[in-house]
Structures are given as structure tokens and as C-alpha cells.
Design a protein around this motif. Structure first.
Motif, PDB file in Angstrom:
ATOM      1  N   VAL A  13       1.058  -1.203   0.224  1.00 18.77           N
ATOM      2  CA  VAL A  13      -0.035  -0.070   0.035  1.00 18.77           C
ATOM      3  C   VAL A  13       0.811   1.296   0.096  1.00 18.77           C
ATOM      4  O   VAL A  13       0.694   2.239  -0.815  1.00 18.77           O
ATOM      5  CB  VAL A  13      -0.915  -0.180   1.197  1.00 18.77           C
ATOM      6  N   ASN A  14       1.821   1.441   0.806  1.00 17.61           N
ATOM      7  CA  ASN A  14       2.766   2.271   0.976  1.00 17.61           C
ATOM      8  C   ASN A  14       3.648   2.447  -0.328  1.00 17.61           C
ATOM      9  O   ASN A  14       3.870   3.643  -0.687  1.00 17.61           O
ATOM     10  CB  ASN A  14       3.808   2.251   2.275  1.00 17.61           C
ATOM     11  N   ALA A  20       1.952   7.074  -6.522  1.00 18.19           N
ATOM     12  CA  ALA A  20       0.805   7.799  -6.952  1.00 18.19           C
ATOM     13  C   ALA A  20       1.162   9.395  -6.553  1.00 18.19           C
ATOM     14  O   ALA A  20       0.820  10.274  -7.417  1.00 18.19           O
ATOM     15  CB  ALA A  20      -0.534   7.550  -6.299  1.00 18.19           C
ATOM     16  N   ALA A  21       1.847   9.435  -5.377  1.00 16.14           N
ATOM     17  CA  ALA A  21       2.108  10.801  -4.908  1.00 16.14           C
ATOM     18  C   ALA A  21       3.129  11.381  -5.896  1.00 16.14           C
ATOM     19  O   ALA A  21       3.107  12.826  -6.213  1.00 16.14           O
ATOM     20  CB  ALA A  21       2.985  10.671  -3.432  1.00 16.14           C
ATOM     21  N   GLY A  22       4.153  10.592  -6.369  1.00 15.61           N
ATOM     22  CA  GLY A  22       5.101  11.086  -7.485  1.00 15.61           C
ATOM     23  C   GLY A  22       4.444  11.508  -8.595  1.00 15.61           C
ATOM     24  O   GLY A  22       4.701  12.765  -9.179  1.00 15.61           O
ATOM     25  N   ALA A  23       3.496  10.849  -9.067  1.00 10.24           N
ATOM     26  CA  ALA A  23       2.801  11.252 -10.302  1.00 10.24           C
ATOM     27  C   ALA A  23       1.828  12.352 -10.029  1.00 10.24           C
ATOM     28  O   ALA A  23       1.914  13.412 -10.816  1.00 10.24           O
ATOM     29  CB  ALA A  23       1.742  10.052 -10.825  1.00 10.24           C
ATOM     30  N   VAL A  24       1.390  12.634  -8.991  1.00 10.07           N
ATOM     31  CA  VAL A  24       0.455  13.781  -8.685  1.00 10.07           C
ATOM     32  C   VAL A  24       1.326  15.063  -8.399  1.00 10.07           C
ATOM     33  O   VAL A  24       1.002  16.303  -8.934  1.00 10.07           O
ATOM     34  CB  VAL A  24      -0.296  13.661  -7.380  1.00 10.07           C
ATOM     35  N   ALA A  60      14.014  24.115  -7.124  1.00  8.26           N
ATOM     36  CA  ALA A  60      13.626  24.410  -6.001  1.00  8.26           C
ATOM     37  C   ALA A  60      12.195  24.274  -5.888  1.00  8.26           C
ATOM     38  O   ALA A  60      11.612  23.450  -4.795  1.00  8.26           O
ATOM     39  CB  ALA A  60      13.879  25.596  -5.572  1.00  8.26           C
ATOM     40  N   LEU A  61      11.463  24.887  -6.738  1.00  7.96           N
ATOM     41  CA  LEU A  61      10.052  24.603  -6.617  1.00  7.96           C
ATOM     42  C   LEU A  61       9.425  23.382  -6.805  1.00  7.96           C
ATOM     43  O   LEU A  61       8.679  22.678  -6.149  1.00  7.96           O
ATOM     44  CB  LEU A  61       9.397  25.511  -7.834  1.00  7.96           C
ATOM     45  N   GLN A  62      10.266  22.671  -7.699  1.00  7.58           N
ATOM     46  CA  GLN A  62       9.758  21.048  -7.958  1.00  7.58           C
ATOM     47  C   GLN A  62      10.197  20.226  -6.745  1.00  7.58           C
ATOM     48  O   GLN A  62       9.279  19.308  -6.164  1.00  7.58           O
ATOM     49  CB  GLN A  62      10.637  20.589  -9.040  1.00  7.58           C
ATOM     50  N   GLY A  63      11.274  20.495  -6.000  1.00  4.48           N
ATOM     51  CA  GLY A  63      11.735  19.874  -4.730  1.00  4.48           C
ATOM     52  C   GLY A  63      10.605  20.231  -3.723  1.00  4.48           C
ATOM     53  O   GLY A  63      10.166  19.303  -2.919  1.00  4.48           O
ATOM     54  N   ALA A  64      10.385  21.426  -3.548  1.00  5.84           N
ATOM     55  CA  ALA A  64       9.135  21.990  -2.457  1.00  5.84           C
ATOM     56  C   ALA A  64       8.012  21.240  -2.887  1.00  5.84           C
ATOM     57  O   ALA A  64       7.394  20.722  -1.601  1.00  5.84           O
ATOM     58  CB  ALA A  64       8.970  23.226  -2.441  1.00  5.84           C
ATOM     59  N   ILE A  65       7.234  21.032  -3.954  1.00 10.39           N
ATOM     60  CA  ILE A  65       6.177  20.439  -4.210  1.00 10.39           C
ATOM     61  C   ILE A  65       6.157  19.027  -3.827  1.00 10.39           C
ATOM     62  O   ILE A  65       5.373  18.420  -3.292  1.00 10.39           O
ATOM     63  CB  ILE A  65       5.763  20.673  -5.564  1.00 10.39           C
ATOM     64  N   PHE A  66       6.904  18.338  -4.337  1.00 10.07           N
ATOM     65  CA  PHE A  66       7.560  16.989  -4.046  1.00 10.07           C
ATOM     66  C   PHE A  66       7.488  16.523  -2.405  1.00 10.07           C
ATOM     67  O   PHE A  66       6.834  15.826  -2.019  1.00 10.07           O
ATOM     68  CB  PHE A  66       8.698  16.505  -4.758  1.00 10.07           C
ATOM     69  N   ALA A  67       8.155  17.497  -1.829  1.00  7.88           N
ATOM     70  CA  ALA A  67       8.248  17.246  -0.384  1.00  7.88           C
ATOM     71  C   ALA A  67       7.194  17.412   0.355  1.00  7.88           C
ATOM     72  O   ALA A  67       6.681  16.639   1.305  1.00  7.88           O
ATOM     73  CB  ALA A  67       9.292  18.129   0.176  1.00  7.88           C
ATOM     74  N   VAL A  68       6.128  18.405  -0.113  1.00  3.64           N
ATOM     75  CA  VAL A  68       4.996  18.646   0.505  1.00  3.64           C
ATOM     76  C   VAL A  68       3.990  17.422   0.194  1.00  3.64           C
ATOM     77  O   VAL A  68       3.144  17.065   1.090  1.00  3.64           O
ATOM     78  CB  VAL A  68       4.235  20.028   0.250  1.00  3.64           C
ATOM     79  N   LYS A  70       4.804  14.417  -0.776  1.00  5.41           N
ATOM     80  CA  LYS A  70       4.946  13.217   0.032  1.00  5.41           C
ATOM     81  C   LYS A  70       4.690  13.338   1.530  1.00  5.41           C
ATOM     82  O   LYS A  70       4.211  12.301   2.007  1.00  5.41           O
ATOM     83  CB  LYS A  70       6.748  13.066  -0.184  1.00  5.41           C
ATOM     84  N   ALA A  71       4.966  14.261   2.324  1.00  2.00           N
ATOM     85  CA  ALA A  71       4.703  14.587   3.562  1.00  2.00           C
ATOM     86  C   ALA A  71       3.226  14.298   3.871  1.00  2.00           C
ATOM     87  O   ALA A  71       2.423  13.996   4.763  1.00  2.00           O
ATOM     88  CB  ALA A  71       5.019  15.930   4.095  1.00  2.00           C
ATOM     89  N   ALA A  72       2.179  14.951   2.907  1.00  2.00           N
ATOM     90  CA  ALA A  72       1.093  14.899   2.995  1.00  2.00           C
ATOM     91  C   ALA A  72       0.595  13.447   2.864  1.00  2.00           C
ATOM     92  O   ALA A  72      -0.501  13.048   3.664  1.00  2.00           O
ATOM     93  CB  ALA A  72       0.221  15.592   2.158  1.00  2.00           C
ATOM     94  N   VAL A  73       1.038  12.597   1.835  1.00  2.00           N
ATOM     95  CA  VAL A  73       0.650  11.242   1.693  1.00  2.00           C
ATOM     96  C   VAL A  73       0.913  10.428   2.892  1.00  2.00           C
ATOM     97  O   VAL A  73       0.244   9.581   3.182  1.00  2.00           O
ATOM     98  CB  VAL A  73       1.056  10.769   0.143  1.00  2.00           C
ATOM     99  N   HIS A  74       2.224  10.582   3.280  1.00  2.00           N
ATOM    100  CA  HIS A  74       2.811   9.741   4.412  1.00  2.00           C
ATOM    101  C   HIS A  74       1.915  10.119   5.673  1.00  2.00           C
ATOM    102  O   HIS A  74       1.518   9.110   6.545  1.00  2.00           O
ATOM    103  CB  HIS A  74       4.157  10.045   4.596  1.00  2.00           C
ATOM    104  N   ARG A  75       1.833  11.328   5.947  1.00  2.00           N
ATOM    105  CA  ARG A  75       1.154  11.495   7.096  1.00  2.00           C
ATOM    106  C   ARG A  75      -0.737  11.007   6.972  1.00  2.00           C
ATOM    107  O   ARG A  75      -1.109  10.526   7.880  1.00  2.00           O
ATOM    108  CB  ARG A  75       0.750  13.117   7.666  1.00  2.00           C
ATOM    109  N   GLY A  76      -1.074  11.207   5.883  1.00  2.00           N
ATOM    110  CA  GLY A  76      -2.688  10.683   5.651  1.00  2.00           C
ATOM    111  C   GLY A  76      -2.403   9.325   5.689  1.00  2.00           C
ATOM    112  O   GLY A  76      -3.495   8.528   6.364  1.00  2.00           O
TER     113      GLY A  76
END
Length: 90
Positions: A13-14, A20-24, A60-68, A70-76
Motif C-alpha cells: 500500500v505504501n 501515486a504521490a510522485g505522479a500527482v 527548488a519549486l519542484q523539490g518543494a512540491i514533491f516534499a509537501v 510526500k509528507a501529506a501522503v505519508h501523514r494521511g
């Protein structure tokens, strides 16, 4: 599903959520870059037509978006696991 079996059961599942998070995140970055720069394609580091500032800003923008994302999916995922099992994954 606590303990080792729970972690094993949640692994696929993870992995699926990570893909999916990477694609989004990729799609979101393309849209944000299009709005921010007016350009359809983000600069590639090897593109000699683009300057340092543009390449680094895009990275920098791409890294920030991916990090946010990823964190949202992991936390969810962790919150959902706790709701389903009563235990925080870990």
C-alpha cells in the motif's frame, strides 16, 4: 495488524501511495510552473537555452512540491492506518 505482520501488510500500500504521490506531484509541478513562468515546459538542467536562475528556481519549486505531497501522503497514510488498526504505524 500491529507489529511485523502489520508492516508487511502495509508495504504494498505504501509503495502504491508513493508512486501515486510522485505522479500527482509531477502533474502539480507542471501546472504551477506553467502559471508561474508562462512556459509550458520547465527547464532541464542540461538545457543551454535556459539560465542558471531559471533552472535553479524550477528545481527548488519542484523539490518543494514533491516534499509537501510526500509528507501529506505519508501523514494521511499513518492517520488512516491508526483509524483502521488502532495503532500508529512505525
Amino acid at each position: 495488524m500491529a507489529g511485523r505482520m502489520g508492516r508487511i501488510a502495509l508495504k504494498p500500500v505504501n509503495i502504491a501511495l508513493g508512486v501515486a504521490a510522485g505522479a500527482v506531484a509531477g502533474a502539480l509541478f507542471k501546472q504551477v510552473w506553467k502559471v508561474a513562468s508562462g512556459d509550458v515546459d520547465a527547464p532541464d538542467a542540461g538545457d543551454e537555452e535556459r539560465g542558471w536562475g531559471e533552472v535553479l528556481a524550477a528545481a527548488a519549486l519542484q523539490g518543494a512540491i514533491f516534499a509537501v505531497v510526500k509528507a501529506a501522503v505519508h501523514r494521511g497514510s499513518a492517520v488512516s492506518t491508526r483509524r483502521l488498526t488502532g495503532h500508529w504505524p512505525g
